[in-house]
Design a protein around this motif. Sequence first.
Motif, PDB file in Angstrom:
ATOM      1  N   GLY A 101       0.803  -1.207   0.000  1.00 51.88           N
ATOM      2  CA  GLY A 101       0.000   0.000   0.000  1.00 51.88           C
ATOM      3  C   GLY A 101       0.843   1.268   0.000  1.00 51.88           C
ATOM      4  N   LEU A 102       1.944   1.246   0.714  1.00 53.53           N
ATOM      5  CA  LEU A 102       2.822   2.416   0.776  1.00 53.53           C
ATOM      6  C   LEU A 102       3.562   2.649  -0.536  1.00 53.53           C
ATOM      7  N   ARG A 103       4.019   1.567  -1.142  1.00 54.94           N
ATOM      8  CA  ARG A 103       4.834   1.667  -2.346  1.00 54.94           C
ATOM      9  C   ARG A 103       3.991   1.603  -3.615  1.00 54.94           C
ATOM     10  N   GLY A 104       2.869   0.895  -3.528  1.00 53.24           N
ATOM     11  CA  GLY A 104       2.026   0.720  -4.710  1.00 53.24           C
ATOM     12  C   GLY A 104       2.438  -0.461  -5.566  1.00 53.24           C
ATOM     13  N   ALA A 105       3.426  -1.221  -5.133  1.00 55.98           N
ATOM     14  CA  ALA A 105       3.909  -2.381  -5.894  1.00 55.98           C
ATOM     15  C   ALA A 105       4.875  -3.173  -5.016  1.00 55.98           C
TER      16      ALA A 105
END
Length: 150
Positions: A101-105
Amino acid sequence: MEEALHGQQETLRRLEPLPAAGPGAPARLHLLALLHTGLARTQQRRGAPDAAGPLHRRALELAAGSGDQPVRADVLEGFAEYCLARGEAARGAAALGAAYGLRGAHDAGDPELRAVLDGCAEALGEAGFRAAWERGRALPRPESLALEAD
């Protein structure tokens, strides 16, 4: 491994006394968070999980304070590895979900990360893994995972 441990400890010894405020402070927090994660992983691989736990907690505190999403994600992924090794696959999957969720991947090509993802999924089954993953994604302060009862 002992040489790596010594090098990490020496770097930590030199970085920690640097000023906590000022122009270099954000970079210092990033480095300290990643260094604590690296030390924790080294301790874990040495068979010293009792030494790894406090290092992971400190890494999560530092990462949260840095406000840097990729650093926070890296630290959470290291914490997920620790959780899985302790038999806490649900907590590990939540940390992985939060990191995503923080990085998106995720870096699907990272063999260490892939092993943690696969280990959590195997331990929890598809439904359990998905539930823990979503719980992690929903956490407003994912570093709080480290504050749950050990």
